[in-house]
Design a protein around this motif. Structure first.
Motif, PDB file in Angstrom:
ATOM      1  N   SER A  15      33.487  14.553  15.953  1.00 59.12           N
ATOM      2  CA  SER A  15      34.483  13.826  15.164  1.00 59.12           C
ATOM      3  C   SER A  15      34.039  12.410  14.814  1.00 59.12           C
ATOM      4  O   SER A  15      34.340  11.923  13.722  1.00 59.12           O
ATOM      5  CB  SER A  15      35.821  13.799  15.889  1.00 59.12           C
ATOM      6  N   GLU A  16      33.309  11.732  15.687  1.00 58.89           N
ATOM      7  CA  GLU A  16      32.839  10.369  15.368  1.00 58.89           C
ATOM      8  C   GLU A  16      31.845  10.379  14.217  1.00 58.89           C
ATOM      9  O   GLU A  16      31.906   9.545  13.320  1.00 58.89           O
ATOM     10  CB  GLU A  16      32.211   9.715  16.602  1.00 58.89           C
ATOM     11  N   ILE A  18      31.525  12.761  11.905  1.00 58.12           N
ATOM     12  CA  ILE A  18      32.243  13.183  10.694  1.00 58.12           C
ATOM     13  C   ILE A  18      33.016  12.009  10.111  1.00 58.12           C
ATOM     14  O   ILE A  18      32.971  11.748   8.903  1.00 58.12           O
ATOM     15  CB  ILE A  18      33.171  14.380  10.991  1.00 58.12           C
ATOM     16  N   THR A  19      33.711  11.267  10.961  1.00 59.70           N
ATOM     17  CA  THR A  19      34.465  10.097  10.493  1.00 59.70           C
ATOM     18  C   THR A  19      33.530   9.064   9.873  1.00 59.70           C
ATOM     19  O   THR A  19      33.840   8.491   8.830  1.00 59.70           O
ATOM     20  CB  THR A  19      35.271   9.482  11.652  1.00 59.70           C
ATOM     21  N   GLN A  22      32.548  10.367   6.438  1.00 59.35           N
ATOM     22  CA  GLN A  22      33.674  10.287   5.501  1.00 59.35           C
ATOM     23  C   GLN A  22      33.929   8.853   5.063  1.00 59.35           C
ATOM     24  O   GLN A  22      34.083   8.585   3.868  1.00 59.35           O
ATOM     25  CB  GLN A  22      34.930  10.893   6.134  1.00 59.35           C
ATOM     26  N   ARG A  23      33.959   7.943   5.990  1.00 60.71           N
ATOM     27  CA  ARG A  23      34.205   6.532   5.644  1.00 60.71           C
ATOM     28  C   ARG A  23      33.048   5.938   4.859  1.00 60.71           C
ATOM     29  O   ARG A  23      33.254   5.206   3.885  1.00 60.71           O
ATOM     30  CB  ARG A  23      34.479   5.728   6.909  1.00 60.71           C
ATOM     31  N   THR A  93      23.189   8.244   9.879  1.00 61.58           N
ATOM     32  CA  THR A  93      24.341   8.804  10.590  1.00 61.58           C
ATOM     33  C   THR A  93      23.999  10.079  11.339  1.00 61.58           C
ATOM     34  O   THR A  93      24.557  10.336  12.404  1.00 61.58           O
ATOM     35  CB  THR A  93      25.491   9.077   9.595  1.00 61.58           C
TER      36      THR A  93
END
Length: 132
Positions: A15-16, A18-19, A22-23, A93
């Motif tokens: 989740s980190e 992916i976030t 996305q950001r 990332t």
């Protein structure tokens, strides 16, 4: 109103991560391509294990980014800057190294071929022009 799909293979995209993607992509769409961040949709999805190859050879890790924008709304220079910046974001990332064939695609869609909220981009442009 862009839509961006990031496909990854051989990576744990918790989740980190992916976030962060996305950001980061949303920010690039706004800063480099001038798109509204509040209307930018980003989907990050994994490819099945063993489902990615380059030159006929399985690779891991791997990533592909495809951004859809309205045809004619960005210059060649803006798109080139986006491709470079998006590739840099993927490399920073995601754990790498990523293969050379890590593609970033800016796909331009005619304004009458897509929209959001049930209204095409062409119709939005006509309504804006009528309002003056």
């Amino acid at each position: 109103m862009p839509f961006i799909r990031v496909t990854t293979a051989g990576l744990e995209t918790g989740s980190e991560r992916i976030t962060a993607l996305q950001r980061g992509i949303t920010a690039l769409m706004a800063e480099v391509l001038g798109k509204r961040a509040d209307l930018t949709a980003v989907l990050v999805e994994p490819a099945p294990a063993g489902g990615w190859s380059v030159g006929g050879m399985a690779v891991t890790p791997a990533a592909h980014l495809e951004a859809r924008v309205t045809l004619g709304t960005n210059s060649a220079e803006e798109k080139a800057r986006f491709v470079a910046a998006a590739h840099d974001l993927l490399a920073r990332t995601l754990p790498g190294p990523l293969p050379l064939a890590t593609y970033v695609v800016v796909q331009e869609v005619p304004a009458d071929g897509w929209g959001y909220g049930g209204v095409t981009q062409a119709q939005r442009a006509r309504e804006a022009a009528a309002r003056g």
